[in-house]
Scaffold this motif. Structure first.
Motif, PDB file in Angstrom:
ATOM      1  N   SER A 131      18.176  -3.766  11.898  1.00 23.12           N
ATOM      2  CA  SER A 131      17.802  -4.527  10.709  1.00 23.12           C
ATOM      3  C   SER A 131      18.827  -4.341   9.591  1.00 23.12           C
ATOM      4  O   SER A 131      19.820  -3.651   9.753  1.00 23.12           O
ATOM      5  CB  SER A 131      16.411  -4.091  10.230  1.00 23.12           C
ATOM      6  OG  SER A 131      15.445  -4.301  11.249  1.00 23.12           O
ATOM      7  N   ARG A 132      18.534  -4.939   8.438  1.00 26.43           N
ATOM      8  CA  ARG A 132      19.474  -4.869   7.322  1.00 26.43           C
ATOM      9  C   ARG A 132      19.498  -3.504   6.657  1.00 26.43           C
ATOM     10  O   ARG A 132      20.422  -3.187   5.918  1.00 26.43           O
ATOM     11  CB  ARG A 132      19.126  -5.931   6.285  1.00 26.43           C
ATOM     12  CG  ARG A 132      19.468  -7.349   6.734  1.00 26.43           C
ATOM     13  CD  ARG A 132      19.140  -8.350   5.666  1.00 26.43           C
ATOM     14  NE  ARG A 132      17.703  -8.432   5.436  1.00 26.43           N
ATOM     15  CZ  ARG A 132      17.138  -9.190   4.494  1.00 26.43           C
ATOM     16  NH1 ARG A 132      17.904  -9.910   3.687  1.00 26.43           N
ATOM     17  NH2 ARG A 132      15.828  -9.218   4.349  1.00 26.43           N
ATOM     18  N   GLY A 133      18.470  -2.710   6.884  1.00 22.79           N
ATOM     19  CA  GLY A 133      18.419  -1.386   6.274  1.00 22.79           C
ATOM     20  C   GLY A 133      17.440  -0.497   6.994  1.00 22.79           C
ATOM     21  O   GLY A 133      16.719  -0.935   7.899  1.00 22.79           O
ATOM     22  N   PRO A 134      17.395   0.781   6.615  1.00 23.02           N
ATOM     23  CA  PRO A 134      16.516   1.737   7.295  1.00 23.02           C
ATOM     24  C   PRO A 134      15.057   1.522   6.922  1.00 23.02           C
ATOM     25  O   PRO A 134      14.742   0.829   5.953  1.00 23.02           O
ATOM     26  CB  PRO A 134      17.028   3.086   6.775  1.00 23.02           C
ATOM     27  CG  PRO A 134      17.552   2.770   5.408  1.00 23.02           C
ATOM     28  CD  PRO A 134      18.163   1.396   5.527  1.00 23.02           C
ATOM     29  N   GLY A 135      14.180   2.131   7.713  1.00 21.92           N
ATOM     30  CA  GLY A 135      12.770   2.081   7.338  1.00 21.92           C
ATOM     31  C   GLY A 135      11.801   2.043   8.494  1.00 21.92           C
ATOM     32  O   GLY A 135      10.751   2.666   8.456  1.00 21.92           O
ATOM     33  N   GLY A 136      12.109   1.277   9.549  1.00 22.96           N
ATOM     34  CA  GLY A 136      11.137   1.170  10.643  1.00 22.96           C
ATOM     35  C   GLY A 136       9.844   0.545  10.142  1.00 22.96           C
ATOM     36  O   GLY A 136       9.837  -0.532   9.530  1.00 22.96           O
ATOM     37  N   ARG A 137       8.723   1.254  10.358  1.00 23.11           N
ATOM     38  CA  ARG A 137       7.425   0.728   9.936  1.00 23.11           C
ATOM     39  C   ARG A 137       7.159   0.920   8.441  1.00 23.11           C
ATOM     40  O   ARG A 137       6.155   0.429   7.924  1.00 23.11           O
ATOM     41  CB  ARG A 137       6.303   1.355  10.762  1.00 23.11           C
ATOM     42  CG  ARG A 137       6.325   0.895  12.211  1.00 23.11           C
ATOM     43  CD  ARG A 137       5.011   1.144  12.921  1.00 23.11           C
ATOM     44  NE  ARG A 137       4.676   2.539  13.007  1.00 23.11           N
ATOM     45  CZ  ARG A 137       3.579   3.090  12.496  1.00 23.11           C
ATOM     46  NH1 ARG A 137       2.724   2.356  11.825  1.00 23.11           N
ATOM     47  NH2 ARG A 137       3.333   4.377  12.643  1.00 23.11           N
ATOM     48  N   LEU A 138       8.041   1.649   7.750  1.00 21.86           N
ATOM     49  CA  LEU A 138       7.956   1.700   6.286  1.00 21.86           C
ATOM     50  C   LEU A 138       8.651   0.455   5.749  1.00 21.86           C
ATOM     51  O   LEU A 138       9.774   0.492   5.261  1.00 21.86           O
ATOM     52  CB  LEU A 138       8.622   2.965   5.748  1.00 21.86           C
ATOM     53  CG  LEU A 138       8.042   4.309   6.184  1.00 21.86           C
ATOM     54  CD1 LEU A 138       8.710   5.438   5.432  1.00 21.86           C
ATOM     55  CD2 LEU A 138       6.529   4.352   5.952  1.00 21.86           C
ATOM     56  N   ALA A 139       7.961  -0.662   5.854  1.00 21.84           N
ATOM     57  CA  ALA A 139       8.583  -1.963   5.584  1.00 21.84           C
ATOM     58  C   ALA A 139       7.913  -2.654   4.406  1.00 21.84           C
ATOM     59  O   ALA A 139       6.716  -2.482   4.147  1.00 21.84           O
ATOM     60  CB  ALA A 139       8.486  -2.850   6.828  1.00 21.84           C
ATOM     61  N   ALA A 140       8.699  -3.442   3.697  1.00 21.27           N
ATOM     62  CA  ALA A 140       8.188  -4.233   2.579  1.00 21.27           C
ATOM     63  C   ALA A 140       8.819  -5.614   2.617  1.00 21.27           C
ATOM     64  O   ALA A 140       9.912  -5.798   3.154  1.00 21.27           O
ATOM     65  CB  ALA A 140       8.487  -3.541   1.254  1.00 21.27           C
ATOM     66  N   LYS A 141       8.106  -6.581   2.043  1.00 25.63           N
ATOM     67  CA  LYS A 141       8.630  -7.941   1.921  1.00 25.63           C
ATOM     68  C   LYS A 141       8.689  -8.339   0.447  1.00 25.63           C
ATOM     69  O   LYS A 141       7.811  -7.967  -0.342  1.00 25.63           O
ATOM     70  CB  LYS A 141       7.744  -8.935   2.682  1.00 25.63           C
ATOM     71  CG  LYS A 141       8.130  -9.123   4.140  1.00 25.63           C
ATOM     72  CD  LYS A 141       7.357 -10.256   4.765  1.00 25.63           C
ATOM     73  CE  LYS A 141       7.852 -10.589   6.161  1.00 25.63           C
ATOM     74  NZ  LYS A 141       9.190 -11.189   6.166  1.00 25.63           N
ATOM     75  N   ARG A 142       9.738  -9.082   0.111  1.00 23.27           N
ATOM     76  CA  ARG A 142       9.898  -9.559  -1.252  1.00 23.27           C
ATOM     77  C   ARG A 142       8.845 -10.618  -1.585  1.00 23.27           C
ATOM     78  O   ARG A 142       8.559 -11.503  -0.777  1.00 23.27           O
ATOM     79  CB  ARG A 142      11.288 -10.156  -1.442  1.00 23.27           C
ATOM     80  CG  ARG A 142      12.414  -9.128  -1.358  1.00 23.27           C
ATOM     81  CD  ARG A 142      12.452  -8.256  -2.585  1.00 23.27           C
ATOM     82  NE  ARG A 142      13.483  -7.227  -2.515  1.00 23.27           N
ATOM     83  CZ  ARG A 142      13.646  -6.293  -3.438  1.00 23.27           C
ATOM     84  NH1 ARG A 142      12.832  -6.245  -4.476  1.00 23.27           N
ATOM     85  NH2 ARG A 142      14.615  -5.400  -3.320  1.00 23.27           N
ATOM     86  N   VAL A 143       8.290 -10.505  -2.784  1.00 17.81           N
ATOM     87  CA  VAL A 143       7.387 -11.514  -3.329  1.00 17.81           C
ATOM     88  C   VAL A 143       7.788 -11.735  -4.785  1.00 17.81           C
ATOM     89  O   VAL A 143       8.707 -11.088  -5.290  1.00 17.81           O
ATOM     90  CB  VAL A 143       5.905 -11.072  -3.240  1.00 17.81           C
ATOM     91  CG1 VAL A 143       5.475 -10.935  -1.791  1.00 17.81           C
ATOM     92  CG2 VAL A 143       5.677  -9.763  -4.001  1.00 17.81           C
ATOM     93  N   ALA A 144       7.112 -12.649  -5.447  1.00 14.45           N
ATOM     94  CA  ALA A 144       7.421 -12.911  -6.849  1.00 14.45           C
ATOM     95  C   ALA A 144       7.288 -11.631  -7.660  1.00 14.45           C
ATOM     96  O   ALA A 144       6.260 -10.955  -7.621  1.00 14.45           O
ATOM     97  CB  ALA A 144       6.468 -13.983  -7.393  1.00 14.45           C
ATOM     98  N   ASN A 145       8.337 -11.277  -8.371  1.00 13.44           N
ATOM     99  CA  ASN A 145       8.374 -10.124  -9.272  1.00 13.44           C
ATOM    100  C   ASN A 145       8.312  -8.775  -8.573  1.00 13.44           C
ATOM    101  O   ASN A 145       8.047  -7.756  -9.214  1.00 13.44           O
ATOM    102  CB  ASN A 145       7.221 -10.185 -10.302  1.00 13.44           C
ATOM    103  CG  ASN A 145       7.284 -11.444 -11.136  1.00 13.44           C
ATOM    104  OD1 ASN A 145       8.360 -11.859 -11.544  1.00 13.44           O
ATOM    105  ND2 ASN A 145       6.138 -12.057 -11.371  1.00 13.44           N
TER     106      ASN A 145
END
Length: 348
Positions: free
Chosen positions: A43-57
């Motif tokens: 992926s683009r960066g580390p994390g595995g299941r510690l994942a987040a998605k961009r939303v407004a703000n």
């Protein structure tokens, strides 16, 4: 001359595939042992299941919602290498829905989250090691000097590694071993592959809080397994829209996710938001949503050997699926694998 010095000092070149908690923990601990460690992340960066998605703000946590610490070494490790500012406790009200539909209180134990998102922990850990991102390793081949890694694009890593540690989910790890002509090692993962379950995740925004009673809920529902008020976590106050409302994360049940693996994201969002409104009895409509499909979300049942280590091949496997399935299990698995690796290294 450099290679001779490398060998004389007992320093070994180690490739780690996957930069979730297991991969990062193993990398840091092996680096502390004096080894030369390189991580490769698809992926683009580390994390595995510690994942987040961009939303407004801001962003929302679509993977692991929190982590616990039952191993007395886990929090000191995070404090030392990620720093206190990267995580804190999530002091919310948590509910568990029984078969009768009634809500009960979750067991009382500290629950921790990254600040301002779960990926803050893995990002901080990755600062201590070398991570090559957007590189999916698909094959490893051993020659006279060590293991050679090839990625999906056919590129071959210039370095030959003494050892390889794989921290990918079992299905991906098995595929890698099969493609690397290591069928005996791959066969160890056959049962684990069948036990890793998928999960659709939806983050939905509501202008008002649809459920004020709990911040996190384990559901007894045909579609939903877990729902949580992401905006209630520390450091997330600026992530609502215009300072109003809240983002909720909805995790589908494994059975529902399996039946709907190929359903379109828009339809998944519509069905899970409808299920959430049914669960809470709320008539509020979501004003925005994002969706993520986890093909390998969590492991259920089976043995938990902690790690797999093949000393003759110098190949190891670590991951939460080898040690109970929790986020902390990834740390435990990496620690046990590093111990096995060090013991083997000492006997060489």
């Amino acid at each position: 001359m450099f290679d001779e010095t490398f060998i004389a000092m007992g320093i070994r070149r180690i490739a780690i595939i996957g930069s979730g908690i297991a991969g990062l923990t193993a990398a840091i601990k092996l680096k502390e042992q004096g080894h030369d460690v390189s991580l490769f992340e698809k992926s683009r960066g580390p994390g595995g299941r510690l994942a987040a998605k961009r939303v407004a703000n801001g962003s929302v946590d679509v993977g692991a919602q929190y982590f616990t610490s039952r191993n007395p070494e886990f929090l000191p490790f995070l404090t030392r290498f990620a720093g206190n500012s990267s995580f804190t406790t999530w002091d919310g009200q948590f509910g568990f829905q029984g078969k009768d539909g009634q809500w009960q209180e979750f067991p009382d134990e500290p629950r921790y989250v990254g600040i301002p998102r779960m990926t803050a922990v893995s990002r901080a850990l990755s600062a201590h090691v070398t991570v090559t991102a957007e590189t999916r390793i698909e094959r490893i081949v051993r020659n006279d000097n060590g293991w050679v890694l090839s990625d999906r694009a056919g590129n071959v890593q210039a370095v030959e590694f003494d050892s390889v540690i794989i921290t990918a989910p079992p299905a991906q790890a098995r595929d890698l071993l099969v493609q690397s002509n290591l069928p005996e090692q791959a066969a160890y993962l056959d049962d684990a592959v069948t036990r890793v379950l998928p999960c659709w995740a939806v983050a939905a925004h509501f202008k008002e809080t649809p459920w004020p009673r709990h911040e996190g809920m384990r559901c007894d529902h045909p579609s939903l397994f877990w729902v949580a008020n992401n905006s209630s976590k520390p450091g997330r106050k600026g992530e609502d829209q215009g300072g109003r409302g809240s983002w909720w994360v909805l995790h589908a049940s494994s059975e529902w996710s399996q039946r709907n693996l190929e359903t379109t994201p828009d339809q998944v969002a519509a069905e899970l938001i409808a299920a959430f409104r049914e669960l809470t009895g709320s008539d509020l409509m979501a004003t925005d949503s994002v969706t993520h499909r986890w093909l390998y979300a969590r492991s259920e049942g089976g043995s938990s050997p902690g790690h797999l280590w093949f000393p003759e091949q110098d190949i190891g496997l670590a991951g939460d699926w080898l040690s109970g399935g929790r986020v902390e299990g990834a740390f435990d698995s990496a620690c046990s694998l590093v111990s096995a690796y060090v013991a083997t290294d000492a006997s060489r």
